[in-house]
Write a protein that holds these residues in place. Structure first.
Motif, PDB file in Angstrom:
ATOM      1  N   ASN A  86       0.924  -1.236   0.141  1.00 24.71           N
ATOM      2  CA  ASN A  86      -0.189   0.041   0.198  1.00 24.71           C
ATOM      3  C   ASN A  86       0.955   1.068   0.037  1.00 24.71           C
ATOM      4  O   ASN A  86       1.639   1.547   0.988  1.00 24.71           O
ATOM      5  CB  ASN A  86      -0.891  -0.016   1.148  1.00 24.71           C
ATOM      6  CG  ASN A  86      -2.000   1.352   1.115  1.00 24.71           C
ATOM      7  OD1 ASN A  86      -1.422   2.282   0.818  1.00 24.71           O
ATOM      8  ND2 ASN A  86      -3.062   1.077   1.720  1.00 24.71           N
ATOM      9  N   ILE A  87       1.035   1.846  -1.197  1.00 23.78           N
ATOM     10  CA  ILE A  87       2.133   2.785  -1.366  1.00 23.78           C
ATOM     11  C   ILE A  87       1.383   4.308  -0.773  1.00 23.78           C
ATOM     12  O   ILE A  87       2.076   4.946  -0.660  1.00 23.78           O
ATOM     13  CB  ILE A  87       2.339   3.187  -2.734  1.00 23.78           C
ATOM     14  CG1 ILE A  87       3.630   3.761  -2.976  1.00 23.78           C
ATOM     15  CG2 ILE A  87       1.382   3.544  -3.760  1.00 23.78           C
ATOM     16  CD1 ILE A  87       4.519   3.513  -4.483  1.00 23.78           C
TER      17      ILE A  87
ATOM     18  N   HIS B 290       2.173   1.921   5.294  1.00 19.20           N
ATOM     19  CA  HIS B 290       2.371   0.418   5.240  1.00 19.20           C
ATOM     20  C   HIS B 290       3.823   0.278   4.641  1.00 19.20           C
ATOM     21  O   HIS B 290       4.575   1.137   4.451  1.00 19.20           O
ATOM     22  CB  HIS B 290       1.431  -0.001   4.242  1.00 19.20           C
ATOM     23  CG  HIS B 290      -0.002   0.118   4.672  1.00 19.20           C
ATOM     24  ND1 HIS B 290      -0.537  -0.927   4.919  1.00 19.20           N
ATOM     25  CD2 HIS B 290      -0.717   1.299   4.710  1.00 19.20           C
ATOM     26  CE1 HIS B 290      -2.134  -0.455   5.158  1.00 19.20           C
ATOM     27  NE2 HIS B 290      -2.129   0.925   5.083  1.00 19.20           N
ATOM     28  N   VAL B 291       4.239  -1.187   4.879  1.00 19.20           N
ATOM     29  CA  VAL B 291       5.601  -1.205   4.268  1.00 19.20           C
ATOM     30  C   VAL B 291       5.356  -2.658   3.427  1.00 19.20           C
ATOM     31  O   VAL B 291       4.517  -3.267   3.452  1.00 19.20           O
ATOM     32  CB  VAL B 291       6.588  -1.749   5.518  1.00 19.20           C
ATOM     33  CG1 VAL B 291       6.808  -0.735   6.271  1.00 19.20           C
ATOM     34  CG2 VAL B 291       5.860  -3.047   6.078  1.00 19.20           C
ATOM     35  N   PRO B 292       6.312  -2.870   2.503  1.00 16.35           N
ATOM     36  CA  PRO B 292       6.082  -3.945   1.541  1.00 16.35           C
ATOM     37  C   PRO B 292       6.219  -5.448   2.042  1.00 16.35           C
ATOM     38  O   PRO B 292       6.988  -5.419   3.151  1.00 16.35           O
ATOM     39  CB  PRO B 292       7.299  -3.598   0.362  1.00 16.35           C
ATOM     40  CG  PRO B 292       7.752  -2.355   0.464  1.00 16.35           C
ATOM     41  CD  PRO B 292       7.323  -1.873   2.196  1.00 16.35           C
TER      42      PRO B 292
ATOM     43  N   TRP C 127       2.096  -2.324   9.217  1.00 19.49           N
ATOM     44  CA  TRP C 127       1.359  -0.963   9.274  1.00 19.49           C
ATOM     45  C   TRP C 127       1.705  -0.222  10.634  1.00 19.49           C
ATOM     46  O   TRP C 127       1.531  -0.859  11.668  1.00 19.49           O
ATOM     47  CB  TRP C 127      -0.161  -1.038   8.905  1.00 19.49           C
ATOM     48  CG  TRP C 127      -0.845   0.460   8.872  1.00 19.49           C
ATOM     49  CD1 TRP C 127      -0.953   1.310   8.087  1.00 19.49           C
ATOM     50  CD2 TRP C 127      -1.479   0.870  10.279  1.00 19.49           C
ATOM     51  NE1 TRP C 127      -1.793   2.372   8.691  1.00 19.49           N
ATOM     52  CE2 TRP C 127      -2.063   2.119   9.859  1.00 19.49           C
ATOM     53  CE3 TRP C 127      -1.373   0.373  11.497  1.00 19.49           C
ATOM     54  CZ2 TRP C 127      -2.604   2.745  10.732  1.00 19.49           C
ATOM     55  CZ3 TRP C 127      -2.065   1.076  12.621  1.00 19.49           C
ATOM     56  CH2 TRP C 127      -2.671   2.425  12.130  1.00 19.49           C
ATOM     57  N   TRP C 128       1.980   0.925  10.675  1.00 22.65           N
ATOM     58  CA  TRP C 128       2.135   1.792  11.896  1.00 22.65           C
ATOM     59  C   TRP C 128       1.837   3.286  11.675  1.00 22.65           C
ATOM     60  O   TRP C 128       1.831   3.895  10.533  1.00 22.65           O
ATOM     61  CB  TRP C 128       3.631   2.099  12.072  1.00 22.65           C
ATOM     62  CG  TRP C 128       4.269   0.500  12.552  1.00 22.65           C
ATOM     63  CD1 TRP C 128       4.622   0.333  13.977  1.00 22.65           C
ATOM     64  CD2 TRP C 128       4.783  -0.337  11.612  1.00 22.65           C
ATOM     65  NE1 TRP C 128       5.288  -0.907  13.954  1.00 22.65           N
ATOM     66  CE2 TRP C 128       5.524  -1.401  12.542  1.00 22.65           C
ATOM     67  CE3 TRP C 128       5.154  -0.520  10.266  1.00 22.65           C
ATOM     68  CZ2 TRP C 128       6.117  -2.367  11.961  1.00 22.65           C
ATOM     69  CZ3 TRP C 128       5.600  -1.774   9.964  1.00 22.65           C
ATOM     70  CH2 TRP C 128       6.309  -2.527  10.650  1.00 22.65           C
TER      71      TRP C 128
ATOM     72  N   GLY D   8       1.978  -1.653  15.648  1.00 18.92           N
ATOM     73  CA  GLY D   8       1.764  -1.793  14.482  1.00 18.92           C
ATOM     74  C   GLY D   8       0.769  -2.808  14.419  1.00 18.92           C
ATOM     75  O   GLY D   8       0.037  -3.481  15.371  1.00 18.92           O
ATOM     76  N   ARG D   9       0.054  -3.365  13.268  1.00 21.07           N
ATOM     77  CA  ARG D   9      -0.847  -4.136  12.767  1.00 21.07           C
ATOM     78  C   ARG D   9      -0.441  -4.871  11.359  1.00 21.07           C
ATOM     79  O   ARG D   9       0.017  -3.985  10.674  1.00 21.07           O
ATOM     80  CB  ARG D   9      -2.236  -3.750  12.592  1.00 21.07           C
ATOM     81  CG  ARG D   9      -2.574  -2.914  13.805  1.00 21.07           C
ATOM     82  CD  ARG D   9      -4.066  -2.160  13.566  1.00 21.07           C
ATOM     83  NE  ARG D   9      -4.113  -0.838  14.461  1.00 21.07           N
ATOM     84  CZ  ARG D   9      -5.282  -0.174  14.132  1.00 21.07           C
ATOM     85  NH1 ARG D   9      -6.115  -0.413  13.430  1.00 21.07           N
ATOM     86  NH2 ARG D   9      -5.474   0.936  15.059  1.00 21.07           N
ATOM     87  N   ARG D  10      -0.632  -5.780  11.090  1.00 19.45           N
ATOM     88  CA  ARG D  10      -0.505  -6.819  10.023  1.00 19.45           C
ATOM     89  C   ARG D  10      -1.759  -6.744   9.166  1.00 19.45           C
ATOM     90  O   ARG D  10      -2.555  -7.739   9.446  1.00 19.45           O
ATOM     91  CB  ARG D  10       0.113  -8.168  10.408  1.00 19.45           C
ATOM     92  CG  ARG D  10       0.490  -8.804   8.733  1.00 19.45           C
ATOM     93  CD  ARG D  10       1.063 -10.139   9.192  1.00 19.45           C
ATOM     94  NE  ARG D  10       0.138 -11.276   9.699  1.00 19.45           N
ATOM     95  CZ  ARG D  10      -0.293 -12.027   8.852  1.00 19.45           C
ATOM     96  NH1 ARG D  10       0.172 -12.300   7.460  1.00 19.45           N
ATOM     97  NH2 ARG D  10      -0.887 -12.928   9.046  1.00 19.45           N
ATOM     98  N   LEU D  11      -1.591  -5.865   8.282  1.00 24.09           N
ATOM     99  CA  LEU D  11      -2.897  -5.338   7.585  1.00 24.09           C
ATOM    100  C   LEU D  11      -2.783  -6.180   6.062  1.00 24.09           C
ATOM    101  O   LEU D  11      -3.669  -6.115   5.347  1.00 24.09           O
ATOM    102  CB  LEU D  11      -3.177  -4.148   7.464  1.00 24.09           C
ATOM    103  CG  LEU D  11      -3.528  -3.133   8.895  1.00 24.09           C
ATOM    104  CD1 LEU D  11      -3.821  -1.765   8.659  1.00 24.09           C
ATOM    105  CD2 LEU D  11      -4.613  -4.185   9.655  1.00 24.09           C
TER     106      LEU D  11
END
Length: 263
Positions: A7-8, A254-256, A206-207, A220-223
Motif C-alpha cells: 500500500n504505497i 504501510h511497508v512492502p 502498518w504503523w 503496529g498491525r499486520r494489515l
C-alpha cells in the motif's frame, strides 16, 4: 517468482520510494494499493523504464486505486466492482500464462465498529461478504492462484501490538476477523507469510502516522497479506516484511511484503 505487495499511499508522491523498492528487492511482480491516481495519471513510463513494462492499472481521482506492474508478461483477467461501487479496489491478472493473481484493497471501515452507526464499517462487512461469495462462485481451490493486498484486517493476536486493547478497534474486531477467515476457508487459501513465519511471532506491516516515534512505540498491525491456493502452498520458498521501509523519507504508513515462489 518474487511477488511484492505494498500500500504505497499515493504512487505519484512516492514514486521514488517505489523505484527504491525495485532496486532493493527486484520483485518480478509488484502489486500496489491506494495509488490515488486516475489511470492516465499513473506513472507507467517510469515503471516501464525501470523494467516493468507489463501493467494493469485501475484508478480513480485522489482515492483508492490498485495496480500490478511486472517484468513478466501479464494478461488482465478481471476488474471487479464490489457493492455496486466503481471505487478501484480490485484487479486480477494471469502471470506469464501461469497463476492468476488478485490484487485487493479492502475498505478500511472508519473508526466505529458498528455497522448500524457507521456506514463505512457496514460497507466493509458487505465488501467482505461479497468477496467471499464471488470467489466461491467463480474460482476453484484447485486453481493455482495468489491473492495479495491491503486487506485492512489483522487476524491473529500476534498481528497486533495488543490483542486485548484492539478487540474493539476496527481492523481487529471479531466480526472482521471471522469474515476474513471465512474468505480464507472458502477456497482453502494459505497465508503465505504465516506459512514461513510462525504465528507465535509478532509481525506488523502498518504503523500509524499519528505515532510520534513509530519504531519506539511499535504499535503496529499486520494489515497486508499474501495468500495462495493449496496447489501453490508447497511453492512458498521465502517471505520478508520490509520493516525498514517505514523509516524511509516520505514513507507510506504501510511497508512492502515480499513472497518468493518456486514455480
Amino acid at each position: 517468482m518474487r511477488i511484492a505487495t505494498w500500500n504505497i499511499n499515493s504512487v505519484r508522491l512516492r514514486l521514488p520510494r517505489a523505484l527504491d523498492l525495485i532496486a532493493e528487492a527486484a520483485p518480478d511482480v509488484l502489486c500496489l494499493q491506494e495509488t490515488k491516481a486516475l489511470e492516465d495519471q499513473f506513472p507507467a513510463a517510469a515503471f516501464a523504464e525501470a523494467g516493468y513494462p507489463h501493467q494493469a492499472v485501475v484508478g480513480m481521482k485522489g482515492y483508492n486505486g490498485v495496480a500490478v506492474v511486472s517484468r513478466l508478461p501479464i494478461e488482465e483477467t478481471e476488474r471487479r466492482e464490489f457493492c455496486g461501487r466503481a471505487d478501484a479496489r480490485h484487479v486480477s491478472v494471469r502471470i506469464d500464462g501461469g497463476p492468476e493473481l488478485h490484487n485487493l484493497y479492502v475498505p478500511a471501515g472508519g473508526d466505529v465498529p458498528d455497522p448500524q452507526a457507521n456506514p463505512k464499517f457496514a460497507h466493509k462487512l458487505e465488501f467482505l461478504a461479497e468477496l467471499r461469495r464471488w470467489l466461491a462462485d467463480t474460482r476453484s481451490a484447485a486453481q493455482p492462484m495468489i491473492l495479495v493486498g491491503d486487506l485492512n484486517i489483522a487476524p491473529l493476536e500476534t498481528d497486533v501490538w495488543s490483542h486485548k486493547q484492539l478487540l474493539d478497534v476496527v481492523s481487529h474486531t471479531p466480526v472482521e476477523v471471522d469474515a476474513l477467515c471465512g474468505i480464507q476457508a472458502g477456497l482453502g487459501w494459505v497465508d503465505a507469510v504465516r506459512h514461513r513465519i510462525p504465528a507465535e511471532q509478532r509481525l506488523y506491516t502498518w504503523w500509524s502516522y499519528r505515532a510520534r516515534d513509530w519504531a519506539l512505540s511499535d504499535r503496529g498491525r499486520r494489515l497486508d497479506h499474501v495468500w495462495v491456493t493449496p496447489p501453490l502452498a508447497g511453492a512458498v520458498d521465502g517471505v520478508s516484511v520490509l520493516r525498514a521501509a517505514r523509516g524511509w523519507e516520505k514513507a507510506s504508513d504501510h511497508v512492502p511484503v515480499i513472497v518468493d515462489l518456486k514455480l
